[in-house]
Motif scaffolding. Structure first.
Motif, short mmCIF file in Angstrom:
data_model
loop_
_atom_site.label_atom_id
_atom_site.label_comp_id
_atom_site.label_asym_id
_atom_site.label_seq_id
_atom_site.Cartn_x
_atom_site.Cartn_y
_atom_site.Cartn_z
N ARG A 120 25.10 5.18 66.75
CA ARG A 120 26.42 5.50 66.69
C ARG A 120 26.99 4.63 67.81
O ARG A 120 27.00 4.81 69.01
CB ARG A 120 26.55 6.92 67.51
CG ARG A 120 26.27 8.05 66.35
CD ARG A 120 26.26 9.41 66.73
NE ARG A 120 25.99 10.26 65.75
CZ ARG A 120 26.63 11.20 65.01
NH1 ARG A 120 27.83 11.38 65.01
NH2 ARG A 120 26.01 11.95 64.00
N ILE A 121 27.41 3.41 67.37
CA ILE A 121 27.80 2.38 68.18
C ILE A 121 28.87 2.70 69.22
O ILE A 121 29.92 3.37 68.73
CB ILE A 121 28.37 1.31 67.50
CG1 ILE A 121 29.35 1.53 66.50
CG2 ILE A 121 26.99 0.66 66.60
CD1 ILE A 121 29.91 0.45 65.70
N GLY A 122 28.66 2.05 70.51
CA GLY A 122 29.81 2.49 71.51
C GLY A 122 29.84 3.79 72.12
O GLY A 122 30.60 3.99 72.91
N CYS A 123 28.80 4.71 71.57
CA CYS A 123 28.86 6.10 72.18
C CYS A 123 27.70 6.35 73.02
O CYS A 123 27.39 7.23 73.55
CB CYS A 123 28.61 7.09 71.02
SG CYS A 123 30.15 6.98 69.97
N GLY A 124 26.93 5.21 73.50
CA GLY A 124 25.86 5.28 74.35
C GLY A 124 26.37 4.94 75.83
O GLY A 124 27.13 5.42 76.35
N LEU A 125 25.69 3.66 76.34
CA LEU A 125 26.14 3.23 77.74
C LEU A 125 27.56 2.77 77.88
O LEU A 125 28.22 2.88 78.83
CB LEU A 125 25.25 1.95 78.03
CG LEU A 125 23.76 2.48 78.06
CD1 LEU A 125 23.05 1.25 78.30
CD2 LEU A 125 23.71 3.17 79.19
#
Length: 154
Positions: A120-125
């Motif tokens: 889920r790109i962009g949704c972690g750090l």
């Protein structure tokens, strides 16, 4: 339609040409989050990202670097994060840069006949939210008929 699977995005399903997408920052940092899983599998994406940062050539928000890691497998280093820290302005994610990166990745995918695979790109750090990222993926990729698989770790 996006396919959701439980699994590891560094082991993308299928044998056709595939591109693994992930978000990078614009300060050249590589060492936390999904990039660690990438680096455990292949040294090239990190080495190429660091060289790109050092060169400064086109190293900016919204740009993409495609790195081949196997015969029919590439990693897309997508610069969609400004810095690495949350600030008073908010999280490091830059949705407009993610959108431009996805547009560039779509061109690569079409040229290669590749499917796209990602966490889920962009949704972690980066601090983004999936309800803001998913519509970008739908608009830039799904509407062009590009198969997208999103992986959630078990």
């Amino acid at each position: 339609m996006i396919t959701y699977l439980m699994g590891d995005a560094t082991h993308p399903a299928g044998n056709e040409p595939r591109i693994i997408c992930h978000i990078c920052n614009d300060v050249g940092g590589w060492g936390r989050g999904f990039v660690l899983a990438i680096s455990r599998r292949w040294p090239e994406p990190e080495a190429e990202f660091r060289a790109w940062h050092r060169s400064g050539a086109g190293f900016e928000l919204g740009q993409v670097q495609l790195v081949q890691v196997e015969e029919s497998l590439w990693v897309a280093n997508m610069i969609g994060q400004h810095g690495i820290q949350h600030t008073k302005e908010g999280p490091p994610i830059r949705y407009d840069a993610v959108d431009r990166s996805l547009e560039a990745v779509a061109i690569n995918a079409i040229e290669l006949g590749a499917s796209l695979h990602m966490p889920r790109i962009g949704c972690g750090l980066a601090g983004g939210t999936w309800d803001r990222v998913e519509p970008l993926i739908t608009h830039r990729l799904i509407t062009k008929g590009i198969p997208v698989t999103v992986y959630d770790l078990e």
